[in-house]
Scaffold this motif. Structure first.
Motif, PDB file in Angstrom:
ATOM      1  N   UNK A  26       0.827  -1.210   0.000  1.00  0.00           N
ATOM      2  CA  UNK A  26       0.000   0.000   0.000  1.00  0.00           C
ATOM      3  C   UNK A  26       0.862   1.261   0.000  1.00  0.00           C
ATOM      4  N   UNK A  27       2.012   1.213   0.658  1.00  0.00           N
ATOM      5  CA  UNK A  27       2.927   2.348   0.637  1.00  0.00           C
ATOM      6  C   UNK A  27       3.433   2.626  -0.763  1.00  0.00           C
ATOM      7  N   UNK A  28       3.819   1.557  -1.487  1.00  0.00           N
ATOM      8  CA  UNK A  28       4.264   1.736  -2.875  1.00  0.00           C
ATOM      9  C   UNK A  28       3.129   2.255  -3.752  1.00  0.00           C
ATOM     10  N   UNK A  29       1.918   1.758  -3.543  1.00  0.00           N
ATOM     11  CA  UNK A  29       0.761   2.245  -4.310  1.00  0.00           C
ATOM     12  C   UNK A  29       0.508   3.719  -4.005  1.00  0.00           C
ATOM     13  N   UNK A  30       0.634   4.114  -2.738  1.00  0.00           N
ATOM     14  CA  UNK A  30       0.451   5.517  -2.365  1.00  0.00           C
ATOM     15  C   UNK A  30       1.474   6.430  -3.008  1.00  0.00           C
ATOM     16  N   UNK A  31       2.741   5.995  -3.029  1.00  0.00           N
ATOM     17  CA  UNK A  31       3.790   6.798  -3.667  1.00  0.00           C
ATOM     18  C   UNK A  31       3.532   6.890  -5.168  1.00  0.00           C
ATOM     19  N   UNK A  32       3.203   5.770  -5.798  1.00  0.00           N
ATOM     20  CA  UNK A  32       2.919   5.782  -7.233  1.00  0.00           C
ATOM     21  C   UNK A  32       1.696   6.640  -7.540  1.00  0.00           C
ATOM     22  N   UNK A  33       0.678   6.553  -6.708  1.00  0.00           N
ATOM     23  CA  UNK A  33      -0.518   7.371  -6.904  1.00  0.00           C
ATOM     24  C   UNK A  33      -0.220   8.853  -6.785  1.00  0.00           C
ATOM     25  N   UNK A  34       0.667   9.203  -5.870  1.00  0.00           N
ATOM     26  CA  UNK A  34       1.055  10.607  -5.727  1.00  0.00           C
ATOM     27  C   UNK A  34       1.787  11.104  -6.963  1.00  0.00           C
ATOM     28  N   UNK A  35       2.663  10.259  -7.506  1.00  0.00           N
ATOM     29  CA  UNK A  35       3.394  10.650  -8.713  1.00  0.00           C
ATOM     30  C   UNK A  35       2.424  10.824  -9.877  1.00  0.00           C
ATOM     31  N   UNK A  78      -0.689  11.584  -9.631  1.00  0.00           N
ATOM     32  CA  UNK A  78      -1.469  12.779  -9.322  1.00  0.00           C
ATOM     33  C   UNK A  78      -0.715  14.042  -9.736  1.00  0.00           C
ATOM     34  N   UNK A  79       0.598  14.068  -9.473  1.00  0.00           N
ATOM     35  CA  UNK A  79       1.405  15.211  -9.908  1.00  0.00           C
ATOM     36  C   UNK A  79       1.429  15.333 -11.427  1.00  0.00           C
ATOM     37  N   UNK A  80       1.560  14.225 -12.114  1.00  0.00           N
ATOM     38  CA  UNK A  80       1.604  14.249 -13.580  1.00  0.00           C
ATOM     39  C   UNK A  80       0.281  14.750 -14.150  1.00  0.00           C
ATOM     40  N   UNK A  81      -0.820  14.262 -13.613  1.00  0.00           N
ATOM     41  CA  UNK A  81      -2.141  14.707 -14.074  1.00  0.00           C
ATOM     42  C   UNK A  81      -2.337  16.189 -13.790  1.00  0.00           C
TER      43      UNK A  81
END
Length: 99
Positions: free
Chosen positions: A75-84, A86-89
């Protein structure tokens, strides 16, 4: 008056105290919150995602709750990937508004 027993054995059928799973629980909670924050506050999502990953790996070495720690790591890796993502979007949306 009755006597007080100080070194009494546990009652029959009583279970031993559960092992401490503090790091695993924190990893799991931080992983879940990092996914939620990834959508609305990406910096917090990255911070808690990294914390979930670190605590998960620490827990796998020290505690018996391996599956809970692994879930926190994932879940931590998913959260970090989701944040990245989110920044790209957000950057793409800002770029579109500028044109």
């Amino acid at each position: 008056m009755g006597t007080i027993m100080t070194n009494a054995a546990p009652a029959p059928g009583a279970t031993a105290a559960a092992p401490v799973k503090t790091l695993a629980i924190l990893s799991l909670v931080f992983g879940i919150v990092s996914i939620v924050l990834a959508l609305f506050f990406p910096i917090g999502g990255v911070a808690l995602g990294v914390a979930a990953i670190v605590l998960g790996f620490m827990s796998r070495k020290r505690e018996a709750a391996r599956s809970m720690a692994l879930t926190g790591i994932i879940l931590g890796f998913v959260g970090v990937a989701g944040s990245i993502v989110s920044w790209i979007v957000a950057a793409a949306m800002i770029s579109q508004m500028m044109n």
